[in-house]
Design an enzyme around this catalytic site. Structure first.
Site, PDB file in Angstrom:
ATOM      1  N   SER A  61     -74.051 -13.946 -28.951  1.00  0.00           N
ATOM      2  CA  SER A  61     -74.935 -13.958 -30.120  1.00  0.00           C
ATOM      3  C   SER A  61     -75.820 -15.200 -30.191  1.00  0.00           C
ATOM      4  O   SER A  61     -75.320 -16.329 -30.130  1.00  0.00           O
ATOM      5  CB  SER A  61     -74.043 -13.880 -31.375  1.00  0.00           C
ATOM      6  OG  SER A  61     -74.714 -14.406 -32.487  1.00  0.00           O
ATOM      7  N   GLY A  62     -77.107 -14.966 -30.366  1.00  0.00           N
ATOM      8  CA  GLY A  62     -78.040 -16.083 -30.530  1.00  0.00           C
ATOM      9  C   GLY A  62     -77.714 -16.895 -31.779  1.00  0.00           C
ATOM     10  O   GLY A  62     -77.767 -18.119 -31.778  1.00  0.00           O
ATOM     11  N   LEU A  63     -77.354 -16.169 -32.833  1.00  0.00           N
ATOM     12  CA  LEU A  63     -76.995 -16.857 -34.082  1.00  0.00           C
ATOM     13  C   LEU A  63     -75.770 -17.747 -33.859  1.00  0.00           C
ATOM     14  O   LEU A  63     -75.733 -18.913 -34.270  1.00  0.00           O
ATOM     15  CB  LEU A  63     -76.682 -15.822 -35.166  1.00  0.00           C
ATOM     16  CG  LEU A  63     -76.119 -16.414 -36.450  1.00  0.00           C
ATOM     17  CD1 LEU A  63     -77.234 -16.870 -37.372  1.00  0.00           C
ATOM     18  CD2 LEU A  63     -75.234 -15.408 -37.168  1.00  0.00           C
ATOM     19  N   ASP A  73     -81.142 -20.696 -35.861  1.00  0.00           N
ATOM     20  CA  ASP A  73     -81.330 -19.556 -34.958  1.00  0.00           C
ATOM     21  C   ASP A  73     -82.814 -19.208 -35.001  1.00  0.00           C
ATOM     22  O   ASP A  73     -83.246 -18.292 -35.712  1.00  0.00           O
ATOM     23  CB  ASP A  73     -80.456 -18.390 -35.460  1.00  0.00           C
ATOM     24  CG  ASP A  73     -80.596 -17.145 -34.594  1.00  0.00           C
ATOM     25  OD1 ASP A  73     -81.047 -17.280 -33.430  1.00  0.00           O
ATOM     26  OD2 ASP A  73     -80.257 -16.045 -35.087  1.00  0.00           O
ATOM     27  N   ASP A 100     -77.720 -11.636 -26.170  1.00  0.00           N
ATOM     28  CA  ASP A 100     -78.801 -11.588 -27.156  1.00  0.00           C
ATOM     29  C   ASP A 100     -79.882 -12.547 -26.640  1.00  0.00           C
ATOM     30  O   ASP A 100     -79.694 -13.755 -26.646  1.00  0.00           O
ATOM     31  CB  ASP A 100     -78.221 -12.059 -28.496  1.00  0.00           C
ATOM     32  CG  ASP A 100     -79.274 -12.218 -29.575  1.00  0.00           C
ATOM     33  OD1 ASP A 100     -80.430 -11.839 -29.350  1.00  0.00           O
ATOM     34  OD2 ASP A 100     -78.911 -12.724 -30.662  1.00  0.00           O
ATOM     35  N   ASP A 102     -83.077 -12.806 -27.720  1.00  0.00           N
ATOM     36  CA  ASP A 102     -84.183 -12.981 -28.671  1.00  0.00           C
ATOM     37  C   ASP A 102     -85.422 -12.217 -28.200  1.00  0.00           C
ATOM     38  O   ASP A 102     -85.333 -11.040 -27.897  1.00  0.00           O
ATOM     39  CB  ASP A 102     -84.467 -14.471 -28.876  1.00  0.00           C
ATOM     40  CG  ASP A 102     -83.327 -15.168 -29.608  1.00  0.00           C
ATOM     41  OD1 ASP A 102     -82.543 -14.461 -30.271  1.00  0.00           O
ATOM     42  OD2 ASP A 102     -83.199 -16.392 -29.505  1.00  0.00           O
ATOM     43  N   GLU A 129     -85.825  -8.421 -28.478  1.00  0.00           N
ATOM     44  CA  GLU A 129     -86.327  -7.884 -29.753  1.00  0.00           C
ATOM     45  C   GLU A 129     -87.845  -8.001 -29.822  1.00  0.00           C
ATOM     46  O   GLU A 129     -88.436  -8.907 -29.203  1.00  0.00           O
ATOM     47  CB  GLU A 129     -85.640  -8.605 -30.929  1.00  0.00           C
ATOM     48  CG  GLU A 129     -85.921 -10.085 -31.004  1.00  0.00           C
ATOM     49  CD  GLU A 129     -84.960 -10.826 -31.948  1.00  0.00           C
ATOM     50  OE1 GLU A 129     -83.729 -10.763 -31.718  1.00  0.00           O
ATOM     51  OE2 GLU A 129     -85.448 -11.474 -32.890  1.00  0.00           O
ATOM     52  N   LYS A 135     -89.061 -16.646 -32.521  1.00  0.00           N
ATOM     53  CA  LYS A 135     -88.523 -15.788 -33.591  1.00  0.00           C
ATOM     54  C   LYS A 135     -87.735 -16.632 -34.579  1.00  0.00           C
ATOM     55  O   LYS A 135     -87.440 -17.820 -34.325  1.00  0.00           O
ATOM     56  CB  LYS A 135     -87.625 -14.680 -33.002  1.00  0.00           C
ATOM     57  CG  LYS A 135     -86.475 -15.126 -32.152  1.00  0.00           C
ATOM     58  CD  LYS A 135     -85.203 -15.618 -32.771  1.00  0.00           C
ATOM     59  CE  LYS A 135     -84.439 -14.873 -33.770  1.00  0.00           C
ATOM     60  NZ  LYS A 135     -83.362 -14.019 -33.297  1.00  0.00           N
ATOM     61  N   ASN A 137     -84.185 -15.935 -37.259  1.00  0.00           N
ATOM     62  CA  ASN A 137     -83.126 -14.959 -37.528  1.00  0.00           C
ATOM     63  C   ASN A 137     -83.589 -13.907 -38.535  1.00  0.00           C
ATOM     64  O   ASN A 137     -84.279 -14.221 -39.514  1.00  0.00           O
ATOM     65  CB  ASN A 137     -81.869 -15.675 -38.053  1.00  0.00           C
ATOM     66  CG  ASN A 137     -80.721 -14.709 -38.262  1.00  0.00           C
ATOM     67  OD1 ASN A 137     -80.625 -14.058 -39.287  1.00  0.00           O
ATOM     68  ND2 ASN A 137     -79.879 -14.594 -37.256  1.00  0.00           N
ATOM     69  N   SER A 138     -83.178 -12.674 -38.285  1.00  0.00           N
ATOM     70  CA  SER A 138     -83.676 -11.535 -39.059  1.00  0.00           C
ATOM     71  C   SER A 138     -83.327 -11.595 -40.538  1.00  0.00           C
ATOM     72  O   SER A 138     -83.941 -10.894 -41.344  1.00  0.00           O
ATOM     73  CB  SER A 138     -83.129 -10.236 -38.469  1.00  0.00           C
ATOM     74  OG  SER A 138     -83.439 -10.167 -37.109  1.00  0.00           O
ATOM     75  N   ARG A 173     -84.544  -4.042 -29.066  1.00  0.00           N
ATOM     76  CA  ARG A 173     -84.204  -4.182 -30.494  1.00  0.00           C
ATOM     77  C   ARG A 173     -85.468  -3.990 -31.329  1.00  0.00           C
ATOM     78  O   ARG A 173     -86.458  -4.709 -31.146  1.00  0.00           O
ATOM     79  CB  ARG A 173     -83.593  -5.554 -30.709  1.00  0.00           C
ATOM     80  CG  ARG A 173     -83.431  -5.967 -32.141  1.00  0.00           C
ATOM     81  CD  ARG A 173     -82.416  -7.084 -32.192  1.00  0.00           C
ATOM     82  NE  ARG A 173     -82.540  -7.924 -33.363  1.00  0.00           N
ATOM     83  CZ  ARG A 173     -81.753  -8.962 -33.598  1.00  0.00           C
ATOM     84  NH1 ARG A 173     -80.802  -9.278 -32.725  1.00  0.00           N
ATOM     85  NH2 ARG A 173     -81.909  -9.692 -34.676  1.00  0.00           N
ATOM     86  N   HIS A 204     -82.215  -2.496 -36.233  1.00  0.00           N
ATOM     87  CA  HIS A 204     -81.662  -3.549 -37.086  1.00  0.00           C
ATOM     88  C   HIS A 204     -82.172  -3.407 -38.512  1.00  0.00           C
ATOM     89  O   HIS A 204     -83.309  -2.970 -38.739  1.00  0.00           O
ATOM     90  CB  HIS A 204     -82.048  -4.926 -36.523  1.00  0.00           C
ATOM     91  CG  HIS A 204     -81.085  -6.010 -36.920  1.00  0.00           C
ATOM     92  ND1 HIS A 204     -79.865  -5.767 -37.479  1.00  0.00           N
ATOM     93  CD2 HIS A 204     -81.180  -7.377 -36.817  1.00  0.00           C
ATOM     94  CE1 HIS A 204     -79.241  -6.907 -37.705  1.00  0.00           C
ATOM     95  NE2 HIS A 204     -80.023  -7.907 -37.309  1.00  0.00           N
TER      96      HIS A 204
HETATM   97  C1  SPV Z   1     -77.313 -12.511 -33.464  1.00  0.00           C
HETATM   98  O1  SPV Z   1     -76.094 -12.409 -33.547  1.00  0.00           O
HETATM   99  O2  SPV Z   1     -77.878 -13.516 -33.051  1.00  0.00           O
HETATM  100  C2  SPV Z   1     -78.162 -11.413 -33.903  1.00  0.00           C
HETATM  101  C3  SPV Z   1     -77.620 -10.478 -34.855  1.00  0.00           C
HETATM  102  O3  SPV Z   1     -79.276 -11.353 -33.482  1.00  0.00           O
HETATM  103  S1  SPV Z   1     -78.061 -10.970 -36.422  1.00  0.00           S
HETATM  104  O4  SPV Z   1     -77.887 -12.375 -36.577  1.00  0.00           O
HETATM  105  O5  SPV Z   1     -77.189 -10.199 -37.301  1.00  0.00           O
HETATM  106  O6  SPV Z   1     -79.462 -10.618 -36.584  1.00  0.00           O
HETATM  107 MG    MG Z   2     -79.871 -13.046 -32.449  1.00  0.00          MG
END
Ligand code: SPV
Ligand code: MG
Length: 556
Positions: A61-63, A73, A100, A102, A129, A135, A137-138, A173, A204
C-alpha cells in the site's frame, strides 16, 4: 513453534474448495467466481502477518509505505522507495504481492521502467491509477485531478508491453468516482482500460455508503475482474461475491491497528512504566519467530562451518538422584535447570558451547522434563530415566554422528578455554581428567577416577603439550591412592570414536543402567584406545549445596 497457515486457508475455512494460492497463480485464481481477500502492508513483517493470518495476497500500500516513513501519501516518496518496500514484502511471503504504484511515477516511459523493476523484484501485479502526477491520497479533498483517458490508456499499454511473463498483471484503478466525475465516466474509463489490456479494474470510492460501488458492479459487463477497497463504505463479503467482485483489498487495517496498539502501550509506559503491559505485547520469542531467527538457528547447524567440521554436543540431563543438601532446590526441576544467578546451569553451558562454535546441542531430559526450557538446544526425552543410566541417555541424544562429538554431564559448568582446547584434540576418544582432585574439598560422592599409563609427577607444574596419556582404568571404585585424575564429565569423540561407542553399546548386553564411565572401562578392557586430556580446573561441579553457593558466587 506456531504453525503458519497456508495461503488460501481462509477461503477454505469458508467452505470453498480452492488450491492454495502461491506467488504465481494469482492470475488463475481471479475470476473463478470466489472472492480473493488481500490486505495492505508496508514491509516484510507486516506482509508476513498478512500471510500468517490466512489472507491470499499482500497489497503493498502506498498509504502504508508513506505512513511508515511519516510522509504524506502524495508521491513524496520516490519509485525506488516503493520498490524497496515491495521487494522486501515479496521476499518475506510466498503469497502474491500487488504493488500500489500510484500513477506510475511519471509518464509511459516511467511506467515501463517501473514494471520491469517491480516484476524483477518478485511482485505479481502492479496497480496504477488514472490521476495526474503527483497524486494525493483519494480520501483527501482537493487535487483529485484525472488524467486524460488517452494518456492513461497509453500507460496501461506501456505497462503490459514491459511485463516479461504472462503471469504478471497490470491493474487499472478508476478514480472517476473519487474525482466526482460520476458513474458514466467511471464505466467509460473502465472499458477503455480493459480494451488497452488491463487485467483487472479497481473501482474506488470515498463514499461512506456502498451505493455507487454497487451501481458500478451491476452495470459492469464483467469483461475483466473487479477489485474494490472498502475503506470508508461497507459491503458484506457474501454480497461482494454476489455482485461479481473478484478481489477485496483491506488496504490499511493492519497499519491502523498497529498505530492504535502502539499508541496505547506507549502512553501507558509513559504514565506507569512497563509493569502490567505483558498481555498487550508479544513475547520476545514471537519476535524472534517472525524474524526467522529459529529457522536461521536450524540452518546454522547445517551450514555454519567452523574449522572444526561438524560438532555435536549431547548433554545427558535425565537423572534425578542428587545429594541431600540439594534436594529441596531440585524437587521441581533437574539439576541442570538450577538457577545460577539468573541463568540455568544448562543454559550457561549451551552458551559456552555456542561461543566455542558448537551450535548443535541435544539435551536429554527425563526427570521433570517439562521444566527443561532452554534456548539454543534441542531437547529429547528419556522416558525411562528412572531405570536407566547415563549411557542410555547419551544414546537417546545420538541422531547423526558429527565429525566431533562432545558428551557433557549436566551437573558441571565448563570454561570456554577448556572446551576450545579440548576441541583441538585429535583422538578418537578423549576424556577430560582433572589432576587437582586430591586438593579439592571433600565432596561426599564417589568420584569417577582415572588411572593413566603416563601420569604427571605430583608436585610439578605442567603445560599442555599434547603428550599421549592412555586410560588404563576408569570407574568410581578406584581409590585416591591409585587414581591419577578425576573424570570431569566431559569427553570428545571423533566420528570413528562415536561410531565405536554406539556400535559397542548396541552390540553389548551391559544393561540399560550402565554409567558412562563404566562403559568406557568396557571399551578399555576391549583394548580400544581412550586418552586423557589432563587439566587442573576450568570446570565446576554442582553436586552439593556448597558447590551451588560457590557457583553463584563465581557467576555473581
Ligand atoms: C493505498 O493503500 O495506498 C490505497 C488505497 O491506494 S486507499 O488509501 O484506500 O486509497
Ligand atoms: Mg495508494
Amino acid at each position: 513453534m506456531k504453525a503458519i497457515p497456508h495461503a488460501g486457508a481462509l477461503a477454505r475455512n469458508r467452505g470453498l474448495q480452492v488450491d492454495a494460492m502461491n506467488r504465481n497463480t494469482l492470475k488463475e485464481h481471479i475470476g473463478q467466481g470466489r472472492l480473493i481477500r488481500i490486505v495492505g502492508a508496508h514491509n516484510g513483517l507486516t506482509a508476513k502477518l498478512v500471510e500468517e493470518a490466512g489472507f491470499e495476497g499482500v497489497w503493498a500500500s502506498g498509504l502504508e509505505i508513506s505512513t511508515s516513513h511519516a510522509v504524506p501519501d502524495a508521491n513524496i516518496l520516490t519509485m525506488t522507495d516503493f520498490l524497496n518496500a515491495s521487494s522486501e514484502m515479496a521476499h518475506a511471503v510466498s503469497i502474491p504481492v500487488i504493488a500500489d504504484c500510484d500513477t506510475g511515477f511519471g509518464n509511459s516511459n516511467n511506467v515501463m521502467h517501473m514494471v520491469k523493476r517491480f516484476e524483477a523484484a518478485g511482485v505479481n501485479a502492479v496497480c496504477i491509477e488514472d490521476k495526474k502526477f503527483p497524486k494525493v491520497n483519494s480520501f483527501i479533498s482537493g487535487r483529485q485531478d484525472l488524467a486524460p483517458i488517452a494518456e492513461f490508456v497509453g500507460k496501461i499499454m506501456a505497462a503490459k508491453n514491459a511485463g516479461n511473463t504472462d503471469a504478471f498483471m497490470v491493474f487499472a484503478r478508476v478514480e472517476a468516482l473519487i474525482a466526482g466525475w460520476g458513474h458514466g465516466e467511471a464505466l467509460k474509463r473502465a472499458h477503455a482500460y480493459v480494451d488497452a489490456g488491463a487485467d483487472a479494474i479497481f473501482i474506488h470510492s470515498k463514499s461512506d455508503r456502498p451505493d455507487e460501488i454497487i451501481e458500478f458492479c451491476r452495470d459492469w459487463d464483467k469483461k475483466a475482474p473487479l477489485l474494490i477497497c472498502p475503506t470508508t463504505f461497507h459491503i458484506d463479503e457474501a454480497d461482494m461475491e454476489a455482485l461479481g467482485i473478484n478481489i477485496v483489498i483491506y488496504a490499511n487495517h493492519g497499519l491502523r491497528a498497529a498505530i492504535k496498539s502502539m499508541q496505547s502501550v506507549l502512553n501507558r509506559i509513559e504514565k506507569h512504566g512497563k509493569s502490567g503491559i505483558d498481555d498487550k505485547i508479544v513475547s520476545m520469542d514471537e519476535v524472534f519467530r517472525l524474524q526467522g531467527m529459529y529457522a536461521m538457528k536450524h540452518n546454522e547447524k547445517k551450514f555454519l562451518k567452523t574449522g572444526l567440521g561438524s560438532v555435536k554436543a549431547i548433554i545427558p540431563a535425565a537423572g534425578y538422584k542428587v545429594d541431600d543438601s540439594l534436594r529441596s532446590l531440585v524437587e521441581d526441576r533437574p539439576v541442570g535447570m538450577l538457577d545460577i544467578n539468573g541463568k540455568s546451569l544448562l543454559q550457561r553451558n549451551i552458551e559456552t558451547l555456542n561461543i566455542a562454535g558448537v551450535q548443535d546441542v541435544s539435551v536429554v531430559a527425563g526427570y521433570q522434563a517439562a521444566r527443561v526450557i532452554i534456548d539454543g538446544a534441542g531437547v529429547v526425552d528419556n522416558r525411562e530415566f528412572k531405570t536407566t543410566g547415563i549411557m542410555y541417555s547419551v544414546m537417546q541424544g545420538v541422531d547423526e554422528i558429527a565429525d566431533k562429538n562432545l558428551i557433557l554431564y549436566s551437573d558441571i559448568i565448563i570454561d570456554c578455554c577448556l572446551l576450545e582446547n579440548l576441541l583441538k584434540k585429535e583422538a578418537d576418544i578423549i576424556l577430560v581428567g582433572d589432576r587437582s582432585y586430591k586438593k579439592t574439598s571433600y565432596r561426599n560422592k564417589k568420584l569417577e577416577l582415572i588411572v593413566t599409563d603416563n601420569p604427571f609427577q605430583d608436585g610439578h607444574r605442567t603445560i599442555d603439550t599434547n603428550r599421549k596419556n592412555i586410560v588404563k582404568k576408569i570407574g568410581d571404585d578406584i581409590s585416591e591412592q591409585e587414581g591419577d585424575c578425576e573424570f570431569v564429565g566431559l569427553a570428545l569423540l571423533s566420528k570413528k570414536g562415536m561410531r565405536l561407542l554406539v556400535d559397542e553399546y548396541k552390540a553389548s548386553n551391559l544393561g540399560e543402567t550402565i554409567s558412562f564411565a563404566d562403559f568406557i572401562q568396557c571399551l578399555v578392557e576391549k583394548n580400544h584406545e581412550v586418552l586423557v586430556y589432563e587439566v587442573t580446573g576450568g570446570w565446576m561441579e554442582i553436586h552439593t549445596f556448597e558447590d551451588y553457593k560457590n557457583a553463584c558466587a563465581v557467576f555473581s
